[in-house]
Design a protein around this motif. Structure first.
Motif, PDB file in Angstrom:
ATOM      1  N   ARG A 249       0.862  -1.190   0.000  1.00 12.07           N
ATOM      2  CA  ARG A 249       0.000   0.000   0.000  1.00 12.07           C
ATOM      3  C   ARG A 249       0.889   1.227   0.000  1.00 12.07           C
ATOM      4  O   ARG A 249       2.001   1.204   0.535  1.00 12.07           O
ATOM      5  CB  ARG A 249      -0.905   0.032   1.247  1.00 12.07           C
ATOM      6  CG  ARG A 249      -1.885  -1.102   1.362  1.00 12.07           C
ATOM      7  CD  ARG A 249      -2.966  -1.055   0.299  1.00 12.07           C
ATOM      8  NE  ARG A 249      -3.814   0.114   0.363  1.00 12.07           N
ATOM      9  CZ  ARG A 249      -4.948   0.157   1.051  1.00 12.07           C
ATOM     10  NH1 ARG A 249      -5.351  -0.886   1.759  1.00 12.07           N
ATOM     11  NH2 ARG A 249      -5.696   1.262   1.034  1.00 12.07           N
ATOM     12  N   GLU A 250       0.399   2.301  -0.592  1.00 15.22           N
ATOM     13  CA  GLU A 250       1.127   3.564  -0.496  1.00 15.22           C
ATOM     14  C   GLU A 250       0.945   4.134   0.898  1.00 15.22           C
ATOM     15  O   GLU A 250      -0.068   3.873   1.556  1.00 15.22           O
ATOM     16  CB  GLU A 250       0.655   4.560  -1.560  1.00 15.22           C
ATOM     17  CG  GLU A 250      -0.691   5.217  -1.311  1.00 15.22           C
ATOM     18  CD  GLU A 250      -1.864   4.416  -1.833  1.00 15.22           C
ATOM     19  OE1 GLU A 250      -2.928   5.019  -2.055  1.00 15.22           O
ATOM     20  OE2 GLU A 250      -1.727   3.186  -2.005  1.00 15.22           O
ATOM     21  N   GLU A 251       1.934   4.866   1.369  1.00 14.96           N
ATOM     22  CA  GLU A 251       1.887   5.504   2.689  1.00 14.96           C
ATOM     23  C   GLU A 251       2.068   7.017   2.543  1.00 14.96           C
ATOM     24  O   GLU A 251       3.046   7.464   1.940  1.00 14.96           O
ATOM     25  CB  GLU A 251       2.994   4.932   3.585  1.00 14.96           C
ATOM     26  CG  GLU A 251       2.830   3.461   3.918  1.00 14.96           C
ATOM     27  CD  GLU A 251       1.618   3.174   4.791  1.00 14.96           C
ATOM     28  OE1 GLU A 251       1.099   4.135   5.430  1.00 14.96           O
ATOM     29  OE2 GLU A 251       1.191   2.014   4.831  1.00 14.96           O
ATOM     30  N   PRO A 252       1.140   7.820   3.092  1.00  9.59           N
ATOM     31  CA  PRO A 252      -0.117   7.373   3.695  1.00  9.59           C
ATOM     32  C   PRO A 252      -1.089   6.904   2.629  1.00  9.59           C
ATOM     33  O   PRO A 252      -0.935   7.255   1.456  1.00  9.59           O
ATOM     34  CB  PRO A 252      -0.627   8.636   4.405  1.00  9.59           C
ATOM     35  CG  PRO A 252      -0.069   9.759   3.588  1.00  9.59           C
ATOM     36  CD  PRO A 252       1.286   9.296   3.121  1.00  9.59           C
ATOM     37  N   SER A 253      -2.080   6.128   3.031  1.00 11.74           N
ATOM     38  CA  SER A 253      -3.037   5.606   2.065  1.00 11.74           C
ATOM     39  C   SER A 253      -3.856   6.747   1.473  1.00 11.74           C
ATOM     40  O   SER A 253      -3.986   7.820   2.060  1.00 11.74           O
ATOM     41  CB  SER A 253      -3.954   4.583   2.730  1.00 11.74           C
ATOM     42  OG  SER A 253      -4.708   5.194   3.755  1.00 11.74           O
ATOM     43  N   GLY A 254      -4.405   6.501   0.304  1.00 13.69           N
ATOM     44  CA  GLY A 254      -5.186   7.531  -0.364  1.00 13.69           C
ATOM     45  C   GLY A 254      -4.341   8.563  -1.075  1.00 13.69           C
ATOM     46  O   GLY A 254      -4.818   9.653  -1.404  1.00 13.69           O
ATOM     47  N   GLY A 255      -3.086   8.229  -1.347  1.00 10.71           N
ATOM     48  CA  GLY A 255      -2.179   9.192  -1.966  1.00 10.71           C
ATOM     49  C   GLY A 255      -2.350   9.348  -3.456  1.00 10.71           C
ATOM     50  O   GLY A 255      -1.725  10.215  -4.060  1.00 10.71           O
ATOM     51  N   GLY A 256      -3.162   8.494  -4.078  1.00 11.52           N
ATOM     52  CA  GLY A 256      -3.380   8.608  -5.503  1.00 11.52           C
ATOM     53  C   GLY A 256      -2.532   7.632  -6.308  1.00 11.52           C
ATOM     54  O   GLY A 256      -1.682   6.920  -5.764  1.00 11.52           O
ATOM     55  N   PRO A 257      -2.758   7.608  -7.619  1.00  9.35           N
ATOM     56  CA  PRO A 257      -2.112   6.588  -8.458  1.00  9.35           C
ATOM     57  C   PRO A 257      -0.599   6.705  -8.566  1.00  9.35           C
ATOM     58  O   PRO A 257       0.083   5.698  -8.687  1.00  9.35           O
ATOM     59  CB  PRO A 257      -2.782   6.766  -9.823  1.00  9.35           C
ATOM     60  CG  PRO A 257      -3.368   8.137  -9.793  1.00  9.35           C
ATOM     61  CD  PRO A 257      -3.731   8.415  -8.379  1.00  9.35           C
ATOM     62  N   VAL A 258      -0.058   7.919  -8.524  1.00  4.96           N
ATOM     63  CA  VAL A 258       1.402   8.051  -8.639  1.00  4.96           C
ATOM     64  C   VAL A 258       2.077   7.541  -7.368  1.00  4.96           C
ATOM     65  O   VAL A 258       3.073   6.813  -7.425  1.00  4.96           O
ATOM     66  CB  VAL A 258       1.803   9.505  -8.934  1.00  4.96           C
ATOM     67  CG1 VAL A 258       3.324   9.638  -8.964  1.00  4.96           C
ATOM     68  CG2 VAL A 258       1.214   9.952 -10.263  1.00  4.96           C
ATOM     69  N   ALA A 259       1.513   7.906  -6.217  1.00  5.53           N
ATOM     70  CA  ALA A 259       2.052   7.383  -4.957  1.00  5.53           C
ATOM     71  C   ALA A 259       1.927   5.867  -4.909  1.00  5.53           C
ATOM     72  O   ALA A 259       2.826   5.168  -4.425  1.00  5.53           O
ATOM     73  CB  ALA A 259       1.325   8.017  -3.768  1.00  5.53           C
ATOM     74  N   ALA A 260       0.823   5.345  -5.427  1.00  3.93           N
ATOM     75  CA  ALA A 260       0.638   3.894  -5.462  1.00  3.93           C
ATOM     76  C   ALA A 260       1.639   3.240  -6.409  1.00  3.93           C
ATOM     77  O   ALA A 260       2.202   2.180  -6.101  1.00  3.93           O
ATOM     78  CB  ALA A 260      -0.789   3.560  -5.882  1.00  3.93           C
ATOM     79  N   ALA A 261       1.873   3.860  -7.549  1.00 10.95           N
ATOM     80  CA  ALA A 261       2.859   3.320  -8.489  1.00 10.95           C
ATOM     81  C   ALA A 261       4.239   3.267  -7.854  1.00 10.95           C
ATOM     82  O   ALA A 261       4.986   2.291  -8.029  1.00 10.95           O
ATOM     83  CB  ALA A 261       2.883   4.158  -9.764  1.00 10.95           C
TER      84      ALA A 261
END
Length: 199
Positions: free
Chosen positions: A64-76
């Motif tokens: 998961r990206e940290e913090p969650s809800g960071g959007g697609p770039v943070a998730a990528a």
């Protein structure tokens, strides 16, 4: 071909679908996430960024990206952190692409392998580039994410377009019959359309 990995973005709030867990929704009896993972069956590793059902029928790495809800770039960025530096190509994919196929991924990989560019993505019939249905040179994608994080002071909320503006892409057309591989399900109507096409 060099090593190949896949990062599948399975987060997001799905507000237009009442907050449903989109990747788990079924098309023709199979979840959209499972269908996407089948299209990249030869990727190693296969990384899913987001929630994953314990019933998922294929092995994946989950983050998961940290913090969650960071959007697609943070998730990528979170997914790419689990891809070894030795991997040459990485598919960056949305998890709600029910008609993505191995053939569609192979077209992108072969196109990128034969050209001195940093990524290959599909261009839809309206001329839009489908950035979350693409294959990238891993090092170039990682470097672009690092540059964007430095420029913005972080990746939370960064738009995909801001990342892709830093990368040279090949635009690929899909000319086979049937539903296009980039068709995504953002609404209940999209899901119904996918079911009709699948039948």
């Amino acid at each position: 071909m060099g090593g190949f990995a896949a990062v599948v973005l399975a987060g997001g709030a799905a507000r237009r679908m009442g907050g449903a867990d989109k990747p788990t929704l079924a098309v023709a009896g199979q979840s959209m996430l499972t269908r996407v993972l089948a299209a990249v069956h030869d990727a190693d590793p296969r990384v899913v960024v987001g929630r994953v059902s314990p019933e998922l029928p294929v092995p994946v790495h989950v983050t998961r990206e940290e913090p969650s809800g960071g959007g697609p770039v943070a998730a990528a960025a979170a997914g790419l952190a689990l891809v070894p530096d030795t991997v040459t190509y990485t598919a960056l994919l949305a998890a709600d692409l029910p008609f993505l196929t191995g053939e569609a991924i192979d077209v992108l990989r072969l196109t990128l392998e034969s050209a001195p560019m940093e990524g290959a993505v599909y261009r839809d019939t309206d001329g839009r580039l489908q950035f979350l249905c693409g294959v990238w040179r891993t090092r170039a994608l990682r470097a672009a994410i690092d540059r964007l994080a430095t420029a913005r002071g972080g990746l939370h909320g960064a738009p995909v377009r801001a990342l892709m503006d830093q990368l040279g892409v090949i635009e690929v057309s899909w000319r086979r019959p049937g539903p296009p591989p980039w068709f995504d399900c953002d609404t209940d109507d999209d899901l119904r359309t996918a079911e009709e096409w699948a039948r």
